[in-house]
Design an enzyme around this catalytic site. Structure first.
Site, PDB file in Angstrom:
ATOM      1  N   SER A   1       0.825  -1.216   0.000  1.00 59.83           N
ATOM      2  CA  SER A   1       0.000   0.000   0.000  1.00 59.83           C
ATOM      3  C   SER A   1       0.852   1.255   0.000  1.00 59.83           C
ATOM      4  CB  SER A   1      -0.929  -0.015   1.216  1.00 59.83           C
ATOM      5  OG  SER A   1      -0.224   0.462   2.343  1.00 59.83           O
ATOM      6  N   LYS A   2       0.183   2.369  -0.250  1.00 57.26           N
ATOM      7  CA  LYS A   2       0.873   3.658  -0.253  1.00 57.26           C
ATOM      8  C   LYS A   2       1.531   3.898   1.095  1.00 57.26           C
ATOM      9  CE  LYS A   2      -2.056   6.206  -3.439  1.00 57.26           C
ATOM     10  NZ  LYS A   2      -2.812   7.418  -3.690  1.00 57.26           N
TER      11      LYS A   2
END
Ligand code: GLU
Length: 503
Positions: free
Chosen positions: A261-262
């Protein structure tokens, strides 16, 4: 067949991450493979999540990757504007149309009222959804009389427009990558299509734009798969032909569990963003592949193979070759695990394939690298020696530091391994012999060989301490190559220095 038109439709709610780059790349590869168009559309209807600078970041990142849109907010095009916030009148027009059908209704429930109902459900151990059952007891144009609805509108009571999910229907869905599946509409809720400020939500704006922009294929992340049923019905409600869909699987964390994920930022020791990204709220800077030293062609080659296998297991492909080869049917259904070593391998392969002159240009563009007034000629010789061992362009200089500076210290282990009392005399004698060498690589090889023979020692007994004198440790390219670049004076000075300083 009508023209293939594929759009990448990011929301400017933050920087583009690896998954986003891959979606854009597959959109592009598919469009170009089919002789079609690649369109960038900015989906910025969610004003609450809008992040300043994100849109510019997305465009700059795509440009760096070489994924250039045919149509976009920057490039324009026949279906402009390409930013949803500039297309309100178009959504208003179609809102009027869907409201005339039986697929949409107005809902006047306040947040507090909905919270109440939600709590009531939770108390009974249920989960609340605004759906085909609950809508019949809530405050909307399905339960209120025409007059009551009109009164609320006249009184400017805020409302949202919801999709009226049909009851008891089985939807047969098709996905190019995943094949057929079905969903019962009773499991789906009545999604908001237009918010109480008149702004359309993602679902409504997205299908209106895909229709208006004549999008033929929607290739996007698998997080949108649960919305596919709703999207099918929105096309049905509007009486429009729908595009074909393909949902891409996730990029997974290196250990193979969970989505990369970011928020993973630099946690795993590799970037998740194409370019450096500064969070405007926290001021934190997350590393980008560009700044890390990745070559854009190596980066997109690596990204492309996260979930797609070209024919014959080919791994190194230029963007044009990827366009030729790309096939959505060969895109994997399973998630693709990110592999840092593989990413570095790609960069190394691309670096090695560049000419020394190209690498010199890249070196000169590297921020924070001091080239110590070195001539281009000398740099080119260093590049040709070091390129093979480097992952990133900057490694040529950082790993080849000894070309620029004499060792300030000598690696202890290396000293233990290569140095003893006898070495001092050996090195002193060799330094004298070098005075007469022409310092060409071949003659230096012969010099070392002849010297070792004259002293009745093995080549290693000369080569190893010599390397230690010149490099400070037992690594680097071939010793005669190093000597040739350093030149006679510097080589002899380093030998003398080592003899005086290694104890
Ligand atoms: N705006 C959506 C996103 O950022 C696009 C989803 C789609 O491609 O339909 O993920």
């Amino acid at each position: 067949m009508s023209k293939v038109r594929v759009r990448f439709a990011p929301s400017p709610t933050g920087p583009l991450h690896l998954g986003g780059v891959r979606t854009a790349l597959y959109d592009y590869l598919f469009a170009k493979n089919q002789g079609g168009e690649f369109i960038l559309r900015i989906e910025d209807t969610d004003t609450a999540r809008y992040v300043e600078g994100a849109e510019e970041y997305i465009m700059e990142a795509l440009e760096w990757c070489g994924i250039i849109p045919d149509e976009s907010p920057k490039h324009g095009g026949p279906f402009a504007p390409y930013k949803q916030s500039e297309r309100r009148d178009i959504y208003d027009k179609y809102l009027g149309e869907i409201l005339k059908t039986d697929y949409a209704y107005l809902a006047f429930d306040t947040t507090e009222e909905l919270d109440e109902v939600r709590k009531e459900f939770e108390t009974n151990g249920d989960v609340f959804a605004y759906n085909y059952i609950t809508r019949n007891r809530l405050k909307n144009s399905l339960t209120l009389s025409k007059e009551e609805v009109q009164k609320l509108i006249d009184e400017k009571v805020p409302y949202v427009v919801r999709f009226k999910m049909p009851v008891d229907r089985i939807l047969n869905l098709e996905d190019i990558i995943r094949g057929k599946s079905s969903v019962n509409t009773n499991t789906l809720d009545d999604k908001v299509l237009v918010k109480n400020d008149g702004m359309p939500t993602y679902h409504f704006a997205n299908i209106v734009d895909d229709h208006e922009m004549e999008i033929s294929h929607v290739i996007r992340g698998e997080e949108w798969l649960p919305s596919l049923g709703l999207h099918y019905l929105l096309y049905e409600a509007m009486g429009w032909e729908k595009p074909q869909f393909a949902h891409l699987s996730l990029i997974l964390k290196p250990e193979g569990k969970g989505k990369l994920s970011k928020r993973d930022g630099d946690k795993f020791g590799f970037p998740v963003f194409p370019l450096d990204y500064k969070d405007s709220e926290t001021g934190n800077v997350s590393k980008g592949y560009r700044e890390e030293g990745y070559l854009p062609d190596a980066f997109i080659n690596m990204v492309a193979l996260l979930g797609w296998s070209p024919a014959n297991d080919r791994e190194i492909l230029t963007l044009d070759e990827m366009v030729q080869e790309f096939d959505l049917h060969k895109v994997h259904k399973a998630g693709a695990r990110f592999n840092k070593e593989k990413a570095e391998w790609f960069n190394h392969e691309y670096l090695v394939s560049r000419s020394d002159e190209d690498v010199l240009k890249l070196l000169k563009d590297c921020k924070g690298l001091e080239l110590k007034n070195c001539s281009d000629d000398k740099l080119l010789r260093i590049i040709s020696l070091m390129k093979e061992r480097a992952t990133f362009v900057k490694d040529i200089i950082t790993d080849g530091q000894f070309f620029f500076e004499a060792p300030a210290a000598y690696d202890e282990k290396a000293v233990k391994k290569s140095w003893n009392e006898a070495t001092i005399e050996l090195m002193n004698d060799f330094a004298v012999k070098l005075e007469n060498s022409d310092f060409e690589v071949d003659s230096l090889k012969k010099d070392i060989h002849d010297f070792a023979e004259s002293k009745s020692v093995g080549m290693g007994k000369v080569m190893m301490p010599l390397r230690l004198c010149l490099v400070g440790e037992l690594k680097g390219p071939d010793v005669p190559d190093i000597m040739q670049i350093l030149g006679k004076e510097e080589t002899i000075a380093r030998i003398k220095n080592a003899v005086n300083n290694i104890h």
